[in-house]
Design a protein around this motif. Structure first.
Motif, mmCIF file in Angstrom:
data_model
loop_
_atom_site.group_PDB
_atom_site.id
_atom_site.type_symbol
_atom_site.label_atom_id
_atom_site.label_comp_id
_atom_site.label_asym_id
_atom_site.label_seq_id
_atom_site.Cartn_x
_atom_site.Cartn_y
_atom_site.Cartn_z
ATOM 1 N N GLN A 83 0.641 -1.268 -0.047
ATOM 2 C CA GLN A 83 0.082 0.030 0.104
ATOM 3 C C GLN A 83 0.917 1.246 0.067
ATOM 4 O OE1 GLN A 83 -2.604 -0.657 3.263
ATOM 5 N NE2 GLN A 83 -4.155 -1.565 1.921
ATOM 6 N N GLU A 84 1.938 1.240 0.715
ATOM 7 C CA GLU A 84 2.905 2.490 0.887
ATOM 8 C C GLU A 84 3.389 2.655 -0.515
ATOM 9 O OE1 GLU A 84 6.223 1.865 3.360
ATOM 10 O OE2 GLU A 84 4.841 1.191 4.957
ATOM 11 N N ILE A 85 3.981 1.604 -1.244
ATOM 12 C CA ILE A 85 4.259 1.782 -2.638
ATOM 13 C C ILE A 85 3.406 2.269 -3.675
ATOM 14 C CG2 ILE A 85 5.049 0.389 -4.783
ATOM 15 C CD1 ILE A 85 7.439 1.209 -2.522
ATOM 16 N N ILE A 113 -8.607 11.962 -0.167
ATOM 17 C CA ILE A 113 -9.676 11.564 1.155
ATOM 18 C C ILE A 113 -9.460 10.144 1.822
ATOM 19 C CG2 ILE A 113 -11.847 11.825 1.854
ATOM 20 C CD1 ILE A 113 -12.291 13.873 -0.006
ATOM 21 N N TRP A 114 -9.673 9.167 1.064
ATOM 22 C CA TRP A 114 -9.732 7.823 1.522
ATOM 23 C C TRP A 114 -8.389 7.419 2.177
ATOM 24 C CZ3 TRP A 114 -13.160 4.329 -1.783
ATOM 25 C CH2 TRP A 114 -14.483 4.657 -1.896
ATOM 26 N N VAL A 115 -7.466 7.689 1.282
ATOM 27 C CA VAL A 115 -5.977 6.793 1.662
ATOM 28 C C VAL A 115 -5.253 7.731 2.588
ATOM 29 C CG1 VAL A 115 -3.945 5.758 0.520
ATOM 30 C CG2 VAL A 115 -6.283 5.777 -0.520
ATOM 31 N N LYS A 116 -5.363 9.035 2.161
ATOM 32 C CA LYS A 116 -4.300 10.011 2.778
ATOM 33 C C LYS A 116 -5.058 10.730 4.060
ATOM 34 C CE LYS A 116 -0.532 11.407 -0.092
ATOM 35 N NZ LYS A 116 0.257 12.193 -0.793
ATOM 36 N N LYS A 117 -6.526 10.515 4.139
ATOM 37 C CA LYS A 117 -7.092 11.252 5.067
ATOM 38 C C LYS A 117 -7.258 12.525 5.110
ATOM 39 C CE LYS A 117 -7.712 6.831 6.609
ATOM 40 N NZ LYS A 117 -8.796 6.132 5.732
ATOM 41 N N LEU A 118 -7.012 13.183 4.010
ATOM 42 C CA LEU A 118 -7.129 14.569 3.805
ATOM 43 C C LEU A 118 -8.433 15.157 3.924
ATOM 44 C CD1 LEU A 118 -4.541 16.209 2.675
ATOM 45 C CD2 LEU A 118 -5.639 16.374 0.728
ATOM 46 N N PRO A 119 -8.568 16.344 4.767
ATOM 47 C CA PRO A 119 -9.835 17.045 4.955
ATOM 48 C C PRO A 119 -10.438 17.397 3.531
ATOM 49 C CG PRO A 119 -8.259 17.695 6.412
ATOM 50 C CD PRO A 119 -7.520 17.205 5.406
ATOM 51 N N LYS A 120 -11.744 17.087 3.453
ATOM 52 C CA LYS A 120 -12.441 17.347 2.247
ATOM 53 C C LYS A 120 -12.157 18.714 1.646
ATOM 54 C CE LYS A 120 -16.786 17.109 -0.207
ATOM 55 N NZ LYS A 120 -17.988 17.787 -0.097
ATOM 56 N N ALA A 160 -3.953 10.800 -10.573
ATOM 57 C CA ALA A 160 -2.831 10.003 -10.231
ATOM 58 C C ALA A 160 -1.993 10.954 -9.362
ATOM 59 C CB ALA A 160 -2.031 9.520 -11.190
ATOM 60 N N LEU A 161 -1.738 12.309 -9.792
ATOM 61 C CA LEU A 161 -0.969 13.410 -9.409
ATOM 62 C C LEU A 161 -1.315 13.809 -7.782
ATOM 63 C CD1 LEU A 161 -0.101 15.656 -12.205
ATOM 64 C CD2 LEU A 161 1.368 13.873 -11.248
ATOM 65 N N ALA A 162 -2.645 13.475 -7.700
ATOM 66 C CA ALA A 162 -3.261 14.215 -6.140
ATOM 67 C C ALA A 162 -2.673 13.417 -5.138
ATOM 68 C CB ALA A 162 -4.801 13.867 -6.330
ATOM 69 N N MET A 163 -2.070 12.103 -5.484
ATOM 70 C CA MET A 163 -1.471 11.335 -4.418
ATOM 71 C C MET A 163 0.086 11.579 -4.178
ATOM 72 S SD MET A 163 -3.674 9.462 -2.897
ATOM 73 C CE MET A 163 -2.692 8.232 -1.975
ATOM 74 N N ASP A 164 0.302 12.804 -4.719
ATOM 75 C CA ASP A 164 1.912 13.167 -4.776
ATOM 76 C C ASP A 164 2.581 12.030 -4.817
ATOM 77 O OD1 ASP A 164 1.240 16.120 -4.223
ATOM 78 O OD2 ASP A 164 0.720 15.279 -2.180
#
Ligand code: ADP
Ligand code: MG
Length: 250
Positions: A83-85, A113-120, A160-164
């Motif tokens: 998952q990290e990768i 939001i789901w994976v990184k738990k970023l606020p909406k 894809a870029l949204a996950m940095d």
């Protein structure tokens, strides 16, 4: 480009990888290193194992033999590490793979939001920045089906870029597009390359490859037939099979 002191800069290390689909030997003793910031273009005939190879890099496919080490993490059956990768490796597919029932903006917001738990609110701000970067902020509230293929693929890149990601993998991102839309997607990829992203791209867009690739890989029958700098590859390929392939597609 200097190939010395290569080790500390390597972000993808593929060592002696073999993979079978049942009895079919699809990847045969693959060795490939990718440095941070390097642009690698993989080409070769249909069925040669290009998709399988790049899918092993983010563990969408498993391999039976050999090692794949991505950003220092060896890909083994450890769900947490995989998952990290997968977080660090963005992937863009030929068929976009957007969620059709979600708006463009929501498609881009979802993983953060789901994976990184970023606020909406933060995810939304970031999504709009990325949609602006790929030139389609005005399409944010539409559904994927209302967009052209080229626009959908740019959404897929923004998503894809949204996950940095540290690495971006592209699997024939323009193959499903009408000719007039290919350029708008390649332009986004070129910009990403200029900004220093590490990229592994399966593509037959040789104009793009000549301009952007540091390294070219030619695959056939599950083997890396030729590995060369882009300059060597296009001016003096060593292998006859590479020359034949280039003659067919150039
Ligand atoms: P490429 O991307 O170069 O066209 P692929 O990696 O998609 O090649 O496929 C390589 C070979 O493996 C092809 O012969 C293909 O039919 C076969 N293959 C791909 N995926 C599977 C699968 N899931 N199961 C069995 N065979 C597969
Ligand atoms: Mg393929």
């Amino acid at each position: 480009m200097s190939r010395e002191n290569i080790d500390e800069n390597i972000i993808i290390e593929i060592k002696g990888v073999n993979k079978w689909y049942g009895k079919f030997h699809v990847l045969k003793d693959i060795n490939l290193n990718v440095r941070k910031g390097e642009k690698v273009v993989v080409c070769g005939p249909s069925g040669s194992g290009k998709s399988t190879l790049i899918r092993t890099i983010n563990y969408l496919e498993t391999h039976e033999e050999g090692d794949i080490i991505v950003d220092g993490v060896k890909l083994v059956d450890d769900v947490k590490r995989i998952q990290e990768i997968q977080r660090d490796v963005g992937m863009v597919f030929q068929q976009f793979n957007l969620f059709p029932h979600l708006t463009v903006k929501t498609n881009v917001m979802l993983s953060p939001i789901w994976v990184k738990k970023l606020p909406k609110a933060q995810a939304e701000k970031r999504a709009m920045e990325l949609l602006t970067r790929v030139g389609i902020a005005d399409q944010a509230d539409k559904f994927p089906g209302q967009l052209s293929g080229g626009q959908q693929q740019r959404v897929a890149i923004a998503r894809a870029l949204a996950m940095d990601p540290k690495i971006m993998l592209f699997d024939e991102p323009t193959s499903a597009l009408d000719p007039e839309m290919i350029k708008e997607v390649l332009d986004v990829m070129r910009e990403l390359a200029d900004q220093g992203m590490t990229m592994v791209c399966v593509t037959h867009e040789m104009g793009f490859a000549k301009e952007v690739a540091d390294t070219m890989v030619f695959m056939e029958d599950g083997i890396i037939v030729e590995y060369a700098t882009a300059k060597e590859f296009f001016t003096s390929p060593k292998e006859g099979r590479t020359r034949q392939f280039l003659e067919q597609i150039l």
